[in-house]
Design a protein around this motif. Structure first.
Motif, mmCIF file in Angstrom:
data_model
loop_
_atom_site.group_PDB
_atom_site.id
_atom_site.type_symbol
_atom_site.label_atom_id
_atom_site.label_comp_id
_atom_site.label_asym_id
_atom_site.label_seq_id
_atom_site.Cartn_x
_atom_site.Cartn_y
_atom_site.Cartn_z
ATOM 1 N N ASP A 201 0.816 -1.219 0.000
ATOM 2 C CA ASP A 201 0.000 0.000 0.000
ATOM 3 C C ASP A 201 0.844 1.260 0.000
ATOM 4 N N HIS A 202 2.137 1.126 0.237
ATOM 5 C CA HIS A 202 3.017 2.301 0.277
ATOM 6 C C HIS A 202 3.950 2.353 -0.928
ATOM 7 N N CYS A 203 3.827 1.373 -1.832
ATOM 8 C CA CYS A 203 4.717 1.316 -2.988
ATOM 9 C C CYS A 203 4.178 2.128 -4.155
ATOM 10 N N VAL A 204 5.100 2.769 -4.851
ATOM 11 C CA VAL A 204 4.793 3.446 -6.113
ATOM 12 C C VAL A 204 5.714 2.871 -7.169
ATOM 13 N N PRO A 205 5.162 2.328 -8.261
ATOM 14 C CA PRO A 205 6.028 1.818 -9.336
ATOM 15 C C PRO A 205 6.865 2.952 -9.918
ATOM 16 N N TRP A 206 8.188 2.768 -9.884
ATOM 17 C CA TRP A 206 9.103 3.825 -10.338
ATOM 18 C C TRP A 206 9.670 3.470 -11.694
ATOM 19 N N GLN A 207 9.881 4.471 -12.518
ATOM 20 C CA GLN A 207 10.468 4.261 -13.832
ATOM 21 C C GLN A 207 11.383 5.423 -14.163
ATOM 22 N N ALA A 208 12.326 5.183 -15.049
ATOM 23 C CA ALA A 208 13.241 6.238 -15.485
ATOM 24 C C ALA A 208 12.517 7.197 -16.420
ATOM 25 N N PRO A 209 12.921 8.463 -16.463
ATOM 26 C CA PRO A 209 12.310 9.398 -17.414
ATOM 27 C C PRO A 209 12.666 9.024 -18.847
ATOM 28 N N ASP A 210 11.911 9.525 -19.779
ATOM 29 C CA ASP A 210 12.206 9.288 -21.189
ATOM 30 C C ASP A 210 13.616 9.789 -21.492
ATOM 31 N N PRO A 211 14.486 8.949 -22.074
ATOM 32 C CA PRO A 211 15.889 9.347 -22.259
ATOM 33 C C PRO A 211 16.058 10.573 -23.137
ATOM 34 N N LEU A 212 15.242 10.725 -24.184
ATOM 35 C CA LEU A 212 15.374 11.878 -25.065
ATOM 36 C C LEU A 212 14.941 13.154 -24.357
ATOM 37 N N GLU A 213 13.866 13.069 -23.574
ATOM 38 C CA GLU A 213 13.434 14.235 -22.804
ATOM 39 C C GLU A 213 14.501 14.625 -21.784
ATOM 40 N N LEU A 214 15.101 13.622 -21.142
ATOM 41 C CA LEU A 214 16.154 13.902 -20.170
ATOM 42 C C LEU A 214 17.374 14.507 -20.859
#
Length: 720
Positions: A231-244
């Motif tokens: 209940d405390h987890c948020v799925p994390w992902q890297a930002p779009d590489p081109l946007e970064l």
């Protein structure tokens, strides 16, 4: 630099010394010797085991002494460098305070990935605790820093907690302070058998809310499946590489890109999966876009993959390369012998009638039906671009004894080769390799075992469960050479920031109720880089182990000494260790068993020599290089001088003065040492010390010109 009069506040200390969660002390064999029993242990099996452990510590000290010379500490700009024992830890990896400036530097190129960042921020505000669950190297750590900064403001720092911290005990202890930001990077789960329960997490959330504090945890994706944390987890992902990429370019000086280069860069950047790789590409543009393009093409990775994939290698080519992955840089004559032995293990496996595979194993590239006949020239020709030969002497040897050694073209090629071996080959290769590695772990050749440990740490990046279950768990209770190899594997695992918490978790898992042999391995592992990263946790566990049976206590004392020896060139860590020992010694009841253990440990620290290739006592080196250590050392000397170990303390003091006798600049530190000792003694005790020291210095071993004069500085009778 800490003040000399300070002692450590251990009320929030993680590990076994906290009031709750203390492992039950269990005597592995004989009780710790009583004060005064310095004549040595009675001959017997345990005495033989301690002698074997002592030889293991000699090996461990030799390896660590070779690595410690290149250490440097403190914040540096090393975004493009590999994290390791000779470099600085990633911000927040080592428990402790991370200042606002370091947080700002970490977030210089941070781009919040959406919608996960906003989801995490919302959950953090509501529950005061959030878990960022996602792949390694996806920017989870920077995301945690950014969330905490959003919650508490740009001028706030944060406190990093140990990844082995018990979440259930955080709320019950005094660790949570008011108005603070906390982060646990790469959380590895609970140490205890009973998993953390949902109501304990709710209690932690309520405690954080009550104290207006916040906690962000980063963890692998599998954490989302844990009922208590889901209940405390948020799925994390890297930002779009081109946007970064575009985001980062706006934050560096503008660089003119030739026609077509920008499109090529964009194409290469799109394939990147790690935010750190995108940042490296942008920061490298100043040195020239062509160099960045070449790095993004990753010619080393392409070269390794082509070697494995263009034409499947015969065993005569493959097995020497596999052997080199675990034995790089040893003398060629030794390498050939061990490479042939690996071939023997493979042949034996092939000739086995029943090929029983592991339940989850998948047979990949087969090895049967190939020839092992190969000459060294032919093999090295086929491995061109991956390996080369160089001449160099062994550790501590004269240059005239240099030998031919086969090495990879770069450390990264070695890591890539191990990755390909893991991806392409299954049980038919790795079962005989494991047998071969187990045989090597028993050898007396320390250089071989060190390289085995280095290769296994690289392999653990891809198959940690297999390394743990099939090798480390067995070796941790094996002969001394295997236990040293196991400890070295954990040290080398710390060169990967994501593996460091796992290394700590593995070491601590062997400490309680797993037998004396594994407890000794834990003590060995809690030195070097592992003990440097998790210094308070390491000291707490070593102090606990020093109160176990004599074999384990012997190992714990040796590890405490080794921790201080490897901290010699790191003043803050050296002072931290001295303060810790002084705090523990002062906090034990006199004439108690714990008090006897503390005094015995302190006496051993004061008598310790420097690591083997540097002459002199450790106390003398600290007085010379870390003048602030004088007060800590002085008060430690007082505690031992006023005990049954007085003779040992006087002898250690004389030996230290002998080492420093010709070092004029150190007179101020020696005077401070004497003043600290005098402040902790009554006038009568001080006069007795003066007499004892005067008499001891008459001994031929100490009656060296200059020593008595330095003793007068120590005792305050010489002021210039």
């Amino acid at each position: 630099m800490v003040d000399g009069a300070e002692v450590l506040d251990l009320s929030e200390a993680p590990g076994p010394v906290a009031e709750k969660g203390v492992p039950q002390q269990r005597e592995d064999s004989a009780s710790t010797a009583e004060p005064g029993s310095e004549a040595g242990p009675r001959p017997g099996p345990e005495h033989d085991e301690r002698e074997e452990d002592g030889r293991g510590y000699d090996d461990l000290g030799r390896v660590l002494s070779q690595r410690v010379h290149n250490n440097f500490y403190g914040p540096v700009d090393a975004s493009g460098a590999a994290f390791g024992f000779g470099s600085v830890a990633a911000p927040g990896l080592a428990p402790g305070f991370v200042g606002p400036e370091e947080v700002t530097r970490t977030l210089r190129f941070f781009l919040p990935p959406q919608p996960c960042f906003d989801d995490a921020l919302s959950k953090l505000g509501a529950d005061r605790i959030v878990v960022l669950a996602g792949p390694e190297s996806s920017g989870r750590g920077a995301g945690a820093f950014a969330l905490l900064r959003e919650a508490l403001g740009k001028d706030s720092g944060l406190r990093s907690l140990s990844p082995a911290n018990s979440l259930a005990e955080l709320a019950a202890s005094s660790a949570i302070k008011s108005g603070q930001a906390y982060v646990i990077l790469d959380y590895v789960g609970e140490m205890n058998v009973d998993a953390v329960q949902a109501f304990e997490i709710r209690r932690l959330s309520e405690e954080l809310r009550r104290k207006d504090s916040y906690l962000v945890i980063t963890a692998p994706e599998a954490t989302r499946r844990r009922l208590a944390l889901k209940d405390h987890c948020v799925p994390w992902q890297a930002p779009d590489p081109l946007e970064l990429f575009e985001h980062c370019r706006q934050r560096v000086p503008s660089v003119d890109l030739p026609p077509g280069v920008e499109a090529q860069l964009a194409e290469r950047v799109t394939a990147l999966r790690r935010p750190s790789e995108v940042v490296d590409a942008v920061t490298g543009l100043g040195a020239g876009p062509e160099a960045v393009l070449e790095r993004l093409r990753d010619s080393e990775k392409e070269r390794v993959q082509n070697w494995f994939r263009q034409e499947p290698p015969a065993a005569g080519d493959l097995l020497p390369l596999a052997a080199l992955a675990f034995l790089e840089g040893i003398p060629e004559r030794n390498f050939e012998k061990e490479s042939v032995l690996l071939g023997v293990y493979v042949r034996e496996w092939e000739q086995t009638e029943a090929h029983t595979t592991e339940p989850d194993a998948t047979v990949k590239t087969p090895l049967r039906g190939v020839s092992f006949e190969q000459t060294r020239v032919r093999w090295k020709e086929r491995a061109t671009g991956l390996v080369r030969t160089e001449r160099r002497p062994g550790p501590g040897q004269d240059p005239s004894r240099s030998e031919r050694r086969i090495v990879f073209e770069s450390p990264r090629v070695r890591a890539l080769v191990i990755a390909e071996l893991h991806d392409l080959y299954g049980y038919e290769l790795w079962y005989p390799v494991r047998q071969w590695l187990s045989r090597l772990s028993e050898l007396g050749d320390l250089e071989v075992r060190t390289e085995v440990a280095r290769g296994m740490a690289l392999y653990a990046r891809h198959a940690l469960a297999e390394v743990d279950e099939n090798l480390l768990r067995v070796w941790s209770d094996g002969v001394a050479s295997q236990r040293v190899t196991t400890a070295l594997v954990l040290q080398f695992m710390c060169e990967d920031g994501h593996l460091a918490p796992q290394a700590l978790n593995l070491a601590l898992s062997w400490a309680d109720n797993r037998g004396a042999g594994r407890a000794v391995t834990t003590a060995m592992a809690l030195t070097g880089m592992l003990g440097s990263l998790y210094r308070l946790e390491a000291l707490n566990w070593l102090w606990f182990l020093a109160n176990r049976g004599e074999r384990v206590a012997f190992a714990a004392r040796r590890s405490l000494v080794l921790l201080l020896q490897t901290a010699e060139q790191d003043p803050d860590r050296a002072l931290f260790t001295l303060r810790y020992v002084r705090t523990r010694t002062a906090g034990t009841a006199q004439r108690s068993r714990e008090g006897s253990v503390a005094l015995r440990t302190t006496a051993q620290l004061l008598e310790a020599e420097r690591l083997e290739d540097r002459p002199g006592t450790l106390a003398a080196a600290l007085l010379r290089d870390v003048p602030a250590s004088a007060r800590h050392l002085g008060l430690l000397w007082v505690s031992v001088l006023l005990s049954v170990y007085r003779r040992r303390a006087v002898g250690a003091l004389c030996q230290t003065l002998v080492v420093l006798r010709d070092d004029s600049p150190v007179a101020g530190a020696v005077r401070a040492l004497g003043e600290a000792m005098r402040s902790g003694m009554t006038p009568r005790q001080w006069n007795t010390l003066c007499n004892d020291l005067s008499n001891a210095l008459k001994h031929p071993e100490y009656a060296i010109p200059g020593t008595r004069q330095l003793a007068r500085v120590l005792l305050g009778s010489l002021r210039s």
